[in-house]
Design an enzyme around this catalytic site. Structure first.
Site, PDB file in Angstrom:
ATOM      1  N   ASP A  51       1.223   3.901 -31.424  1.00 56.04           N
ATOM      2  CA  ASP A  51       1.274   2.493 -31.823  1.00 56.04           C
ATOM      3  C   ASP A  51       2.675   1.991 -32.099  1.00 56.04           C
ATOM      4  OD1 ASP A  51       1.771   3.864 -34.227  1.00 56.04           O
ATOM      5  OD2 ASP A  51       0.921   2.210 -35.402  1.00 56.04           O
ATOM      6  N   CYS A 100       0.849  -1.192   0.000  1.00 55.31           N
ATOM      7  CA  CYS A 100       0.000   0.000   0.000  1.00 55.31           C
ATOM      8  C   CYS A 100       0.884   1.241   0.000  1.00 55.31           C
ATOM      9  CB  CYS A 100      -0.928   0.003   1.220  1.00 55.31           C
ATOM     10  SG  CYS A 100      -0.044   0.141   2.786  1.00 55.31           S
ATOM     11  N   ASP A 117      -0.303  10.249 -31.741  1.00 51.22           N
ATOM     12  CA  ASP A 117       0.691  10.019 -32.778  1.00 51.22           C
ATOM     13  C   ASP A 117      -0.065  10.016 -34.108  1.00 51.22           C
ATOM     14  OD1 ASP A 117       3.131   9.108 -34.088  1.00 51.22           O
ATOM     15  OD2 ASP A 117       2.136   7.168 -34.211  1.00 51.22           O
ATOM     16  N   CYS A 122       3.387   1.671   2.777  1.00 50.18           N
ATOM     17  CA  CYS A 122       4.619   0.904   2.569  1.00 50.18           C
ATOM     18  C   CYS A 122       5.593   1.704   1.709  1.00 50.18           C
ATOM     19  CB  CYS A 122       4.305  -0.428   1.888  1.00 50.18           C
ATOM     20  SG  CYS A 122       3.311  -1.569   2.854  1.00 50.18           S
ATOM     21  N   ASP A 131       6.877   5.692 -29.923  1.00 48.99           N
ATOM     22  CA  ASP A 131       5.921   6.310 -28.997  1.00 48.99           C
ATOM     23  C   ASP A 131       6.083   5.812 -27.565  1.00 48.99           C
ATOM     24  OD1 ASP A 131       4.598   7.643 -31.153  1.00 48.99           O
ATOM     25  OD2 ASP A 131       3.555   5.771 -31.622  1.00 48.99           O
TER      26      ASP A 131
END
Length: 732
Positions: free
Chosen positions: A623, A23, A422, A26, A627
């Site tokens: 894609d 969590c 993009d 932590c 990128d």
């Protein structure tokens, strides 16, 4: 102990992988421990990727950092020392087996909804619940104990306390039974809570493991060996043995193994991973090439300029690692509230016990009422609030082609204010097509027939575009002879008695062929971002026959997607490595005013970072490998499944069919899911705030507390399941 040191000025950061964090508290403990190590300047701990990025000011022993983390109960290694993430399979098995043990305990409650009343024997309930409570639930006790030692409250401590109270009260009721009537037991509450929270932990762990996939996918692009020419002899060497200045031989179809400069040969190089260009670019001696790119059609010799960690591909890997190690801006509401909720519940339970003992003198009544407080505070609805909404949201999104691999991305996407696209393969189809063919002293169909005859059987993207155009017009090809590729320039062949050359402007210049009145439209097409090829006849009187312009089509739904985003008040940006003419043309066609072109991968990431610094909540849609750094550094990365594996592994959301409209749908389902999470948390906390005083004053006995707890859980689940009725808006 690891004794690696960092002593060079440029090596001022260390990336660590950390195990055992559950969590935000932590992560905070790890940050505080690392900050105390001498020489540490800045620490950023990322809970989602279980990593820490530590910046230092001087030579430092990495073992000191590892020991500091070990001293507070966690385990750490340097990122490059661990090849694979720890398997998540055992967590999945724990979810399955705990669920199998919990289902029989839930059966009576489920059947009661249909008017069927029965109850499992108490001893059998305890047999089923015990391994769930103390076996599969042991992780919550360990994490809860760490939180207690750190004097903080967290979700694990809530689960441990609440389920222990339910389990302990059930054992007490079972062992003090004085009549034949079965006492009310709460074994199902403890077991089901642990099973469902474990399921949420498993989903979270699965998302964390995806980060390693992006790095592995990038490393696969780096060839393991290189063909090196030394002293006139070609030999195969491991990539680690290649040195600066070596001559590396790259054959057609091979990946380039180093960053360097071509010293011999001509070819077309597919560098889409770096530049985003949709077609291979011609290269000749003196041109730079990038490791990981593909040499398509000619043998070249490359002078090695960079190897190892200094290559562009390695820098992209580092960019992704650093972006994934940075702390996410999302705040985990449940953990923050738990910090005061746990001690508050314990205090109320203690006051209840003392008050009732003092008031009634009956210690058993005091225990029952105090335990009622703990039972009613058991975070059943609280534990279900987020995971049930996330499971429902991710499930229905996947049904419509939106794969959400990172639950945190689903939480963040609701607040997106800016979407960066993009161009190639994202808003456009990423496939070359013939925009125009202009004949000169020849018929248009004849021009196309000669060109397709020369290129029949070629795998080059531009050749495929010519073949597709000829097929669409039902133009048959003619036999071609003496065909020969001219690497980096074009092709030569004899067709129908003509000696022909098809290629780029450089080939025409070398042949001394004048472009004539076709030069002006060629300039205009290039300004629009198109690639140009020429067909010429050679012989006693060299003459130009025509020009071909190649482009990339915009996806049919791209404009509709941009319009929908803008209607939601979301700012849109076009960010591409393509030339400015092509980028501006696409941006204008789609209604995107902010266009940034000719940017490299690290510059894309910089543009994203600048927008984030200006208080934009940014989603990056792409894609390609180029990128990946921007996808990683964005608040939410959205990848097209039609692109590269690297982009999909790096992004938190993948659009399975490459439709830009799914970007809007992903944001929509995120907003709806986030609303469900907020509604569920409001109900869960409101339930506790209303029920705790009733339990403390003895107005809510454990049996009613259990029923109220079950009703609260069912309400949360039912609210989350409403998401299953979601459907994306219609696409054109």
């Amino acid at each position: 102990m690891n004794t690696t040191t960092i002593d060079k000025p440029e090596d001022n950061s260390i990336s660590l992988m950390i195990e055992g964090m559950t969590c935000m508290s932590c992560a905070g403990r790890v940050e505080n421990a690392l900050r105390k190590v001498k020489g540490v300047v800045h620490v950023s701990v990322n809970l989602a990727t279980e990593s820490a990025l530590v910046r230092v000011s001087k030579a430092i022993d990495v073992g000191d950092l590892v020991q500091a983390i070990k001293d507070i109960g966690y385990f750490a290694t340097q990122r490059n020392q661990r090849a694979n993430n720890k398997s998540n399979r055992h967590v999945g098995l724990a979810v399955i087996f705990s669920a199998l043990l919990s289902l029989p305990l839930m059966a009576p409650m489920l059947f009661e909804l249909f008017g069927i009343h029965f109850m499992l024997p108490g001893w059998f309930q305890m047999v089923l619940a015990t391994p769930v409570q103390f076996g599969f639930g042991a992780r919550f006790y360990r994490a809860g104990w760490k939180a207690l030692k750190a004097r903080v409250g967290n979700m694990d401590l809530l689960v441990a306390l609440g389920t222990s109270a339910a389990y302990g009260l059930s054992v007490y009721q079972l062992n003090t039974q004085t009549s034949e009537l079965m006492p009310h037991l709460y074994f199902e509450a403890s077991a089901v809570v642990i099973s469902l929270v474990l399921a949420g932990k498993w989903l979270e762990a699965w998302a964390k493991n995806q980060t390693a996939s992006a790095i592995r996918a990038l490393q696969v692009l780096q060839p393991a060996t290189a063909r090196v020419r030394r002293d006139g002899i070609d030999r195969e060497l491991a990539i680690a043995d290649v040195k600066l200045g070596d001559w590396v031989i790259i054959r057609p179809g091979e990946r380039i193994s180093v960053d360097g400069t071509i010293i011999e040969g001509h070819s077309h190089i597919d560098e889409s991973l770096i530049t985003g260009e949709s077609v291979p670019m011609p290269k000749q001696p003196g041109d730079k090439v990038t490791g990981g790119a593909i040499n398509t059609d000619g043998l070249i010799i490359v002078h090695t300029d960079a190897v190892g960690s200094e290559t562009a591909l390695s820098r992209i890997i580092r960019l992704i690692e650093n972006a994934q190690s940075a702390k996410a801006p999302i705040q985990h509401l449940v953990d923050k509230v738990s910090a005061w909720f746990v001690p508050g519940v314990l205090t109320i339970a203690l006051i209840t016990f003392i008050g009732w003992w003092f008031y009634s003198g009956n210690i058993e009544m005091a225990i029952i009422n105090a335990v009622s407080v703990l039972v009613i505070a058991c975070p059943c609805a609280l534990g279900l609030a987020t995971p049930t909404a996330l499971i429902a949201g991710t499930g229905v999104a996947a049904k419509y082609g939106i794969l959400i691999k990172d639950a945190e991305a689903l939480e963040i996407a609701h607040s997106i204010t800016t979407v960066i696209f993009d161009k190639t393969g994202t808003l456009t189809q990423g496939k070359a097509y013939l925009v125009e063919n202009i004949p000169f002293n020849i018929d248009r169909d004849r021009l196309l027939q000669l060109a397709v005859s020369m290129q029949n059987g070629s795998g080059h993207p531009l050749a495929k575009a010519v073949i597709d155009a000829a097929d669409a017009l039902s133009i048959d090809s003619l036999p071609a002879t003496n065909s020969k590729a001219l690497p980096g320039k074009g092709i030569t062949a004899n067709v129908d008695g003509l000696e022909l050359r098809l290629g780029n402007s450089r080939l025409m210049s070398e042949l001394g062929i004048e472009l004539g009145e076709l030069a002006k439209p060629a300039v205009q097409f290039e300004r629009w971002g198109n690639s140009i090829s020429w067909l010429a006849e050679v012989g006693p009187n060299n003459r130009i026959l025509g020009m071909f312009a190649f482009g990339d089509k915009i996806k049919p739904s791209a404009r509709h997607a941009v319009q929908r985003l803008q209607a939601l008040g979301i700012y849109t940006v076009l960010l591409t490595g393509d030339n400015s003419g092509s980028a501006v043309a696409v941006g204008s066609a789609l209604g995107i005013e902010h266009v940034v072109a000719e940017v490299l991968p690290d510059e894309k990431a910089t543009q994203v970072a600048l927008l984030k610094q200006a208080n934009h909540r940014v989603a990056m849609v792409g894609d390609g490998i180029n990128d990946a750094p921007a996808l990683a550094i964005a608040d939410v990365g959205i990848a097209m499944a039609s692109g590269t594996d690297v982009a999909m592994h790096t992004a938190g959301i993948t659009l399975m069919n490459g439709d830009p409209c799914l970007v809007v749908d992903a944001i929509d389902i995120s907003r709806r899911t986030y609303r469900k999470i907020m509604q569920n948390l409001f109900w869960a906390f409101g339930y506790n705030l209303a029920a705790l005083p009733l339990a403390a004053f003895g107005l809510l006995n454990p049996q009613l507390a259990g029923a109220a707890m079950a009703f609260s859980s069912l309400s949360v689940i039912g609210n989350a399941l409403l998401l299953r009725g979601w459907k994306p808006a219609g696409h054109i």
